[in-house]
Design a protein around this motif. Structure first.
Motif, mmCIF file in Angstrom:
data_model
loop_
_atom_site.group_PDB
_atom_site.id
_atom_site.type_symbol
_atom_site.label_atom_id
_atom_site.label_comp_id
_atom_site.label_asym_id
_atom_site.label_seq_id
_atom_site.Cartn_x
_atom_site.Cartn_y
_atom_site.Cartn_z
ATOM 1 N N VAL A 106 -7.818 -9.200 22.121
ATOM 2 C CA VAL A 106 -7.961 -10.370 21.254
ATOM 3 C C VAL A 106 -8.731 -9.973 20.004
ATOM 4 O O VAL A 106 -9.931 -9.705 20.061
ATOM 5 C CB VAL A 106 -8.690 -11.523 21.978
ATOM 6 N N ALA A 107 -8.050 -9.917 18.869
ATOM 7 C CA ALA A 107 -8.683 -9.456 17.638
ATOM 8 C C ALA A 107 -9.821 -10.366 17.197
ATOM 9 O O ALA A 107 -10.776 -9.931 16.572
ATOM 10 C CB ALA A 107 -7.644 -9.356 16.523
ATOM 11 N N GLY A 108 -9.750 -11.669 17.545
ATOM 12 C CA GLY A 108 -10.776 -12.602 17.123
ATOM 13 C C GLY A 108 -12.158 -12.242 17.615
ATOM 14 O O GLY A 108 -13.160 -12.468 16.929
ATOM 15 N N THR A 109 -12.234 -11.685 18.818
ATOM 16 C CA THR A 109 -13.537 -11.302 19.362
ATOM 17 C C THR A 109 -14.204 -10.273 18.475
ATOM 18 O O THR A 109 -15.390 -10.381 18.153
ATOM 19 C CB THR A 109 -13.370 -10.720 20.781
ATOM 20 N N ILE A 110 -13.484 -9.270 18.048
ATOM 21 C CA ILE A 110 -14.024 -8.222 17.200
ATOM 22 C C ILE A 110 -14.234 -8.735 15.783
ATOM 23 O O ILE A 110 -15.146 -8.317 15.080
ATOM 24 C CB ILE A 110 -13.076 -7.003 17.183
ATOM 25 N N PHE A 111 -13.412 -9.691 15.364
ATOM 26 C CA PHE A 111 -13.464 -10.192 13.991
ATOM 27 C C PHE A 111 -14.816 -10.813 13.666
ATOM 28 O O PHE A 111 -15.285 -10.744 12.532
ATOM 29 C CB PHE A 111 -12.356 -11.224 13.791
ATOM 30 N N HIS A 112 -15.461 -11.416 14.645
ATOM 31 C CA HIS A 112 -16.707 -12.126 14.405
ATOM 32 C C HIS A 112 -17.933 -11.222 14.400
ATOM 33 O O HIS A 112 -19.042 -11.701 14.169
ATOM 34 C CB HIS A 112 -16.895 -13.223 15.460
ATOM 35 N N ILE A 113 -17.759 -9.929 14.664
ATOM 36 C CA ILE A 113 -18.899 -9.027 14.696
ATOM 37 C C ILE A 113 -19.404 -8.752 13.283
ATOM 38 O O ILE A 113 -18.622 -8.579 12.353
ATOM 39 C CB ILE A 113 -18.523 -7.709 15.402
ATOM 40 N N ASN A 114 -20.712 -8.693 13.134
ATOM 41 C CA ASN A 114 -21.351 -8.480 11.837
ATOM 42 C C ASN A 114 -20.861 -7.189 11.180
ATOM 43 O O ASN A 114 -20.809 -6.133 11.810
ATOM 44 C CB ASN A 114 -22.868 -8.419 12.041
#
Length: 241
Positions: free
Chosen positions: A178-186
Motif C-alpha cells: 500500500v503506497a499510502g502508508t509510505i507516502f505519509h512518512i516525513n
C-alpha cells in the motif's frame, strides 16, 4: 464594491491592480500552506513506521546497507556471476541492482522503476526485521522469485539481517503493498536513509557534493509529491480562495 461605485476611472484602475496583487498574495499563501500541511501536519515519523513494522524504531544506515551489499557480492562470487571481487570499492552492486532488492512488484515498481524508490516498503527504511522471521533462511528476493507478484513480507533482505530486540512488531499494519502508508512518512526522515543508501552504493566513487545533489533531487520529488496531492487538508484551498 464601495471603491468601484464611489471612485472615478483612475482610482478604479488602481483598485483593480490592488485586488490582483492581493489575489496573487493569497494564492501564494495558499500554495505555501499546502506544502506545509503535506510535509508537517499529515506526517508520520519513520521511527514510528519501523516500530510498527518490526518492534524497533531503528532505521537503515550506511553500515546496514554495506552489510547487504557485501552479502550480494559474496553471493555473486558463489554463483560465478559476471562480477566478483572481495574489495568493497570494486563490488558490482550498482544503483539499479541495489534498488531492485526493495522495489515491490505489488506497487507497480519493478527494478526498471528505480525512480520510485521513495515508495519502497518498510524493509528498505527499517533496520530490523520482525522476530517472526528471525530463524528463516529464505530472503525477500527468494520469496519474490518463487511467488512473483506477491508481497513477501515479513522477510529478511539479507540472511544476516538482525531481528528486532522486541517481539512486539505488527508488520501487517505497515504493508509494503500500500503506497499510502509510505507516502505519509516525513521527507526529512526518508532523506537521511536515502543518503546513507547512496553512500553505501557509490562508496568512494562519488564525492559528498554528488551524493548531496542526488539526495536533494530525491527530497524535492518527495516534497512535490506531498505538496500536490489531494489529501492536503483544507487550509491551502481556503487561503487560495
Amino acid at each position: 464594491m464601495v471603491c468601484v461605485h464611489s471612485c472615478s476611472d483612475g482610482p478604479i484602475g488602481i483598485c483593480r491592480i490592488l485586488q490582483a496583487v492581493f489575489a496573487c498574495l493569497f494564492l501564494f499563501i495558499g500554495i505555501t500552506c499546502q506544502f506545509y500541511a503535506g510535509l508537517n501536519v499529515n506526517d508520520v515519523s519513520l521511527g514510528n513506521l519501523c516500530n510498527t513494522y518490526s518492534g524497533s524504531s531503528e532505521v537503515m544506515d550506511e553500515a546496514a546497507f554495506n552489510e547487504l551489499f557485501d552479502w550480494v557480492q559474496k553471493d555473486s562470487c558463489s554463483r560465478n556471476e559476471y562480477c566478483c571481487s572481495t574489495e568493497r570499492d570494486e563490488r558490482c552492486v550498482n544503483y539499479d541492482r541495489a534498488a531492485s532488492f526493495y522495489l515491490s512488484p505489488t506497487l507497480g515498481a519493478g527494478s526498471d522503476r528505480v525512480d520510485l524508490l521513495r515508495y519502497a516498503g518498510p524493509f528498505f527504511w527499517c533496520k530490523h526485521v520482525p522476530q517472526e522471521v528471525a530463524m528463516e533462511e529464505e530472503t525477500c528476493r527468494n520469496k519474490m522469485d518463487s511467488s512473483p507478484g506477491t508481497d513477501p513480507q515479513p522477510c529478511k533482505v539479507w540472511p544476516e539481517q538482525a531481528p528486532s530486540p522486541e517481539a512486539n512488531g505488527n508488520w501487517y499494519l505497515a504493508p509494503s503493498s500500500v503506497a499510502g502508508t509510505i507516502f505519509h512518512i516525513n521527507c526529512n526522515d526518508k532523506l537521511q536513509v536515502y543518503t546513507d543508501f547512496l553512500r553505501a552504493v557509490y562508496g568512494q566513487q562519488w564525492s559528498d557534493r554528488e551524493v548531496d545533489a542526488a539526495a536533494s533531487e530525491f527530497y524535492s520529488a518527495c516534497v512535490v509529491d506531498k505538496g500536490s496531492s489531494g489529501f492536503i487538508l483544507v487550509i491551502g484551498p481556503i487561503m487560495a480562495l
